[in-house]
Design an enzyme around this catalytic site. Structure first.
Site, mmCIF file in Angstrom:
data_model
loop_
_atom_site.group_PDB
_atom_site.id
_atom_site.type_symbol
_atom_site.label_atom_id
_atom_site.label_comp_id
_atom_site.label_asym_id
_atom_site.label_seq_id
_atom_site.Cartn_x
_atom_site.Cartn_y
_atom_site.Cartn_z
ATOM 1 N N GLY A 10 0.832 -1.198 0.000
ATOM 2 C CA GLY A 10 0.000 0.000 0.000
ATOM 3 C C GLY A 10 0.863 1.242 0.000
ATOM 4 N N CYS A 11 0.377 2.274 0.608
ATOM 5 C CA CYS A 11 1.082 3.551 0.696
ATOM 6 C C CYS A 11 2.470 3.360 1.298
ATOM 7 C CB CYS A 11 0.256 4.498 1.562
ATOM 8 S SG CYS A 11 1.125 5.965 2.117
ATOM 9 N N PHE A 12 3.508 3.822 0.609
ATOM 10 C CA PHE A 12 4.857 3.603 1.137
ATOM 11 C C PHE A 12 5.127 4.401 2.401
ATOM 12 C CE2 PHE A 12 6.594 6.080 -2.823
ATOM 13 C CZ PHE A 12 6.125 7.309 -2.356
#
Length: 176
Positions: A10-12
């Site tokens: 997902g979002c880093f």
């Protein structure tokens, strides 16, 4: 001697925040992997047309945390059952994926997914993809939670639950 692993969950910003707190991890770099565009920008990757995943490259001491344990933390701190999304982040750029750097890492990734599936009813959609060119994300994405993320409502809503999950489920793998 340190090793590296590349994972996408997902979002880093969220994944980076978790792994900065893991024992044996000496560096975490946010970046892009798995796509077809050279030197992609954040805006391009967020658009979902480059094929890249938001990912992190983790540098770790295998004597402090094994690759198997690192993959277990990865699978245990995001939702590996969501196809091409994590929460409100939707698209292939937010896929759950492991990018092994060699055949040993590939075997460890397969074993980690098998372990997770055995413990959770076999629903992981995490892919194992060939590691392609790694592109570091722009500077302002690095160590995001420690800086801008503390003031970002999205990060305030998503990162603390992941850190709590880390502390609860992997107590012995959290930095003091």
């Amino acid at each position: 001697m340190s090793e590296q692993a590349i994972i996408a969950g997902g979002c880093f910003w969220c994944t980076e925040a978790v792994f900065r707190d893991v024992v044996g991890v000496s560096a975490v770099e946010s970046g892009y992997i798995g796509g077809t565009v050279a030197n992609p920008t954040y805006k391009q990757v967020c658009g979902g047309d480059t094929g890249h995943a938001e990912a992190i490259r983790v540098t770790f001491d295998p004597h402090a945390i094994s690759l198997a344990e690192l993959y277990d933390v990865f699978l245990g701190t995001h939702d590996p059952t969501q196809l091409n999304r994590q929460g409100n982040d939707v698209g292939t750029q937010y896929r759950s994926a492991i990018f092994p750097l060699d055949e040993t890492q590939r075997a460890e990734a397969e074993a980690a997914i098998d372990r997770w599936n055995a413990e959770h009813g076999g629903n992981a959609v995490t892919t194992i993809e060939d590691a392609s060119q790694w592109y570091p994300a722009e500077d302002y994405h690095q160590e995001y939670w420690e800086g801008e993320g503390q003031r970002n409502p999205y990060c305030q809503a998503t990162i603390p639950p992941k850190l709590l999950k880390l502390r609860k489920s992997f107590r012995n793998k959290v930095k003091a």
